[in-house]
Scaffold this motif. Structure first.
Motif, mmCIF file in Angstrom:
data_model
loop_
_atom_site.group_PDB
_atom_site.id
_atom_site.type_symbol
_atom_site.label_atom_id
_atom_site.label_comp_id
_atom_site.label_asym_id
_atom_site.label_seq_id
_atom_site.Cartn_x
_atom_site.Cartn_y
_atom_site.Cartn_z
ATOM 1 N N TRP A 102 0.837 -1.201 0.000
ATOM 2 C CA TRP A 102 0.000 0.000 0.000
ATOM 3 C C TRP A 102 0.874 1.254 0.000
ATOM 4 O O TRP A 102 0.561 2.241 -0.666
ATOM 5 N N THR A 103 1.984 1.181 0.744
ATOM 6 C CA THR A 103 2.913 2.317 0.782
ATOM 7 C C THR A 103 3.443 2.616 -0.610
ATOM 8 O O THR A 103 3.502 3.780 -1.045
ATOM 9 N N LYS A 104 3.827 1.580 -1.325
ATOM 10 C CA LYS A 104 4.363 1.765 -2.672
ATOM 11 C C LYS A 104 3.329 2.394 -3.596
ATOM 12 O O LYS A 104 3.657 3.264 -4.422
ATOM 13 N N GLU A 105 2.066 1.983 -3.472
ATOM 14 C CA GLU A 105 1.002 2.560 -4.306
ATOM 15 C C GLU A 105 0.855 4.055 -4.045
ATOM 16 O O GLU A 105 0.741 4.858 -4.988
ATOM 17 N N LEU A 106 0.860 4.446 -2.778
ATOM 18 C CA LEU A 106 0.677 5.854 -2.426
ATOM 19 C C LEU A 106 1.897 6.704 -2.779
ATOM 20 O O LEU A 106 1.768 7.903 -3.028
#
Length: 267
Positions: A218-222
């Motif tokens: 999720w961090t990578k997506e944001l």
């Protein structure tokens, strides 16, 4: 058992030339000695505990200390917590007042103990992390270092369909909310103690490891949306930015900032 803090306390402590008269504790005491020696006596035996040993004191066990200097990591679970774990693992409510062996030296127990202590002393770790480590440690000690060894650990299983329901819950929950093992295991109607085993059997990792990987993803997506790291940490349910960076690097091998730099360079 919702409030773990009430049932599991810990301290990193040291004593020098200490003498202690006979006394007892209401809870269990597990101490991993990492320096010095502890000359200890209970109602039955005398011991000298040295570095690399786990000393165990059972509730209401009369004991004393003779002129000792030692440093140790100490974990103190309540009797209610130990009884709860034992009864769930065996599905036998009569499993109470467990007595542990006074000395533990096996390498797995020491590794599990140290891992749990480090998690508890690191305020940024989440409840699932600590809950998982706690269950793994005390299940091992109950099986191999208890005077009434729990030979019959009941194997409560779940189907792949039921596990998928738990996975859907883990994938869809509000990332900013804290989730617990009990929250997840309740989705398929088994206790958290058996859920950990079933999850690891089917998925190959613990529920906490799965959630950490999801949070890193999720961090990578944001990161691709040019959102400040402090905001990303909050949106993904991390306690703070530094812990988010630690978890992200654990699974990607580099920091979120480096990924940002790569993406900016490629624009």
């Amino acid at each position: 058992m919702q409030n773990l803090k009430k049932h599991l306390t810990f301290i990193n402590n040291k004593f020098k030339n200490l003498n202690m008269d006979k006394h007892f504790h209401d809870e269990y005491s597990f101490s991993l000695i990492y320096d010095g020696n502890h000359s200890y006596e209970n109602e039955k035996e005398k011991f000298t505990f040295a570095s690399g040993m786990i000393q165990v004191v059972n509730p209401y066990e009369i004991h004393s200390t003779k002129n000792s200097s030692w440093s140790y990591l100490n974990i103190m679970p309540s009797t209610e917590l130990i009884n709860n774990i034992a009864s769930h693992l065996t599905q036998d409510e009569s499993k109470k007042d467990i007595l542990f062996n006074p000395l533990i030296t096996d390498s797995k127990a020491i590794k599990l103990f140290h891992h749990l202590f480090m998690l508890m002393s690191h305020n940024k770790e989440n409840k699932i992390d600590i809950d998982t480590a706690m269950i793994e440690l005390f299940e091992h000690i109950l099986k191999f270092h208890s005077s009434n060894t729990l030979e019959k650990i009941v194997n409560i299983t779940c189907t792949k369909k039921e596990l998928n329901r738990a996975l859907e819950y883990m994938n869809d929950y509000n990332k900013k909310d804290e989730i617990t093992l009990s929250d997840i295991s309740e989705q398929i109607g088994i206790s958290k103690y058996h859920f950990i085993k079933e999850f690891k059997k089917y998925i190959g990792i613990t529920p906490n490891q799965y959630l950490q990987i999801k949070k890193a993803n999720w961090t990578k997506e944001l990161l691709q949306k040019d959102i400040p790291l402090c905001h990303i940490a909050y949106e993904c349910g991390f306690t703070d930015q530094s812990y988010m960076i630690k978890v992200f690097k654990k699974f990607y091998g580099y920091t979120p900032t480096k990924l940002n730099n790569i993406q900016l360079y490629n624009k």
